[in-house]
Design a protein around this motif. Structure first.
Motif, PDB file in Angstrom:
ATOM      1  N   LYS A 117       7.563  -1.251  -0.520  1.00 38.27           N
ATOM      2  CA  LYS A 117       7.748  -0.206   0.608  1.00 38.27           C
ATOM      3  C   LYS A 117       7.582   1.044  -0.285  1.00 38.27           C
ATOM      4  O   LYS A 117       8.043   1.348  -1.177  1.00 38.27           O
ATOM      5  CB  LYS A 117       9.340  -0.234   1.007  1.00 38.27           C
ATOM      6  N   PRO A 159       2.504  -2.070   7.304  1.00 37.94           N
ATOM      7  CA  PRO A 159       1.921  -2.468   6.185  1.00 37.94           C
ATOM      8  C   PRO A 159       0.311  -1.896   6.247  1.00 37.94           C
ATOM      9  O   PRO A 159      -0.119  -1.591   7.250  1.00 37.94           O
ATOM     10  CB  PRO A 159       1.725  -4.057   6.639  1.00 37.94           C
ATOM     11  N   HIS A 173       3.695  -1.367   2.111  1.00 41.82           N
ATOM     12  CA  HIS A 173       4.039  -0.837   3.412  1.00 41.82           C
ATOM     13  C   HIS A 173       4.310   0.447   3.253  1.00 41.82           C
ATOM     14  O   HIS A 173       4.917   1.139   2.414  1.00 41.82           O
ATOM     15  CB  HIS A 173       5.604  -1.612   3.837  1.00 41.82           C
TER      16      HIS A 173
END
Length: 342
Positions: free
Chosen positions: A177, A202, A234
């Protein structure tokens, strides 16, 4: 001794982060700040949060007298960086924050970045800048190639495990992330507040992200055979930070013990107690990376999590850490700022 420092690409996020960190450094002085698009502007007009510092105005690169510079931080885009660095005097040490010198094989650069490399002589001498694993080479380098921020996060979690042989090399899933500052400061429609906030998504699905070139290069070299991880980043609506969640097959306790042993003497890599998980909020604005290990309900599997600030440990902090080694300074000089919380 005071080292004279120039920052190229100083109007970007990594440039501003370098200025913030160097402001606390006991033996560095910024003598030149370059940003061709904002040349002639006062730095405080570009980054008002740094107005308390006495800094030179922004100039064009060709206006800098590099005979008065000991080390250059180059925060320019890839392809631009290589042509600029190639033209610098050989007497000047360079830490490059772009992707131009990360990959040792010129054909791999073509594969991942879509163009021929224009500074192969410099590429051949460049040292990969993951400090904790290339420390001795960095000390003697003229040119150090900073890692990708995603690549750094994944490697801190996985390199020791690959080297120790405690995980299945064909069963590695890397889920990252990533905060929006990792995409740079240039205007992009998909990074507008209305486009990005209140959700995450994503990108670079199916193995197209350029940092995979670094994972392939480094992990395969450690293992002595090809290693390919399954990797999906992401984009999250946060300003700073990367959180890696890595799914591996292996004994969780052995994985934890390996990481703890590897990083026991490392100032900036903190392995949390077994079962504890890191958060990007706990490393924000710092040069620290936090790593956690947890067992999975499925026997023989484990989850490794790692968090760092993409602008600091993932980029500018890493660059300063490497510069300290290159200049013979204490490795942690200018880098012991505590994370900013909340």
């Amino acid at each position: 001794m005071t080292h004279k420092i120039a920052i190229l690409g100083a109007s970007g996020y990594t440039g501003a982060e370098l200025v913030r960190l160097i402001a606390t450094h006991p033996s560095m002085e910024i003598v030149a700040l370059a940003a061709n698009s904002k040349a002639g502007m006062a730095y405080e007009d570009v980054f008002p949060h740094l107005r308390h510092l006495a800094l030179p105005d922004l100039v064009k690169i060709e206006e800098i007298d590099f005979d008065n510079v000991d080390l250059v931080f180059c925060g320019l885009p890839h392809a631009t960086s290589q042509s600029v660095i190639k033209a610098l005097p050989k007497s000047v040490k360079v830490v490059d924050l772009s992707a131009d010198f990360r990959l040792r094989d010129p054909e791999e650069y073509v594969k991942w970045y879509g163009g021929q490399h224009d500074a192969l002589e410099c590429q051949a001498e460049a040292v990969y800048g993951l400090t904790e694993f290339y420390r001795d080479d960095i000390k003697n380098a003229r040119l150090v190639a900073g890692t990708g921020c995603n690549a750094a996060t994944g490697q801190y979690a996985l390199r020791p495990l690959i080297e120790a042989g405690v995980i299945d090399l064909d069963q590695i899933i890397l889920d990252l992330k990533c905060a929006v500052s990792g995409a740079g400061r240039s205007l992009k429609e998909n990074l507008l507040h209305a486009e990005l906030s209140e959700g995450y998504h994503p990108y670079a699905i199916g193995g197209t992200h350029r940092h995979l070139g670094e994972f392939d290069q480094e992990f395969s070299a450690i293992a002595g055979r090809p290693v390919k991880v399954q990797f999906t980043p992401h984009l999250v609506p946060a300003n700073r930070g990367i959180l890696a969640t890595v799914y591996v097959q292996g004994d969780a306790q052995a994985i934890y013990d390996t990481l703890q042993k590897t990083y026991a003497d490392e100032t900036f890599i903190q392995v949390l107690p077994f079962g504890k998980v890191p958060s990007t909020r706990h490393v924000r604005g710092s040069n620290f990376c936090h790593i956690g290990v947890s067992g999975d309900r499925i026997e023989g599997r484990a989850i490794v999590t790692a968090a760092l600030d993409n602008l600091t440990k993932g980029s500018s902090g890493q660059a300063l850490q490497n510069a300290n080694l290159m200049l013979g300074e204490e490795e942690n000089a200018g880098l012991m700022l505590a994370p900013c919380f909340p």
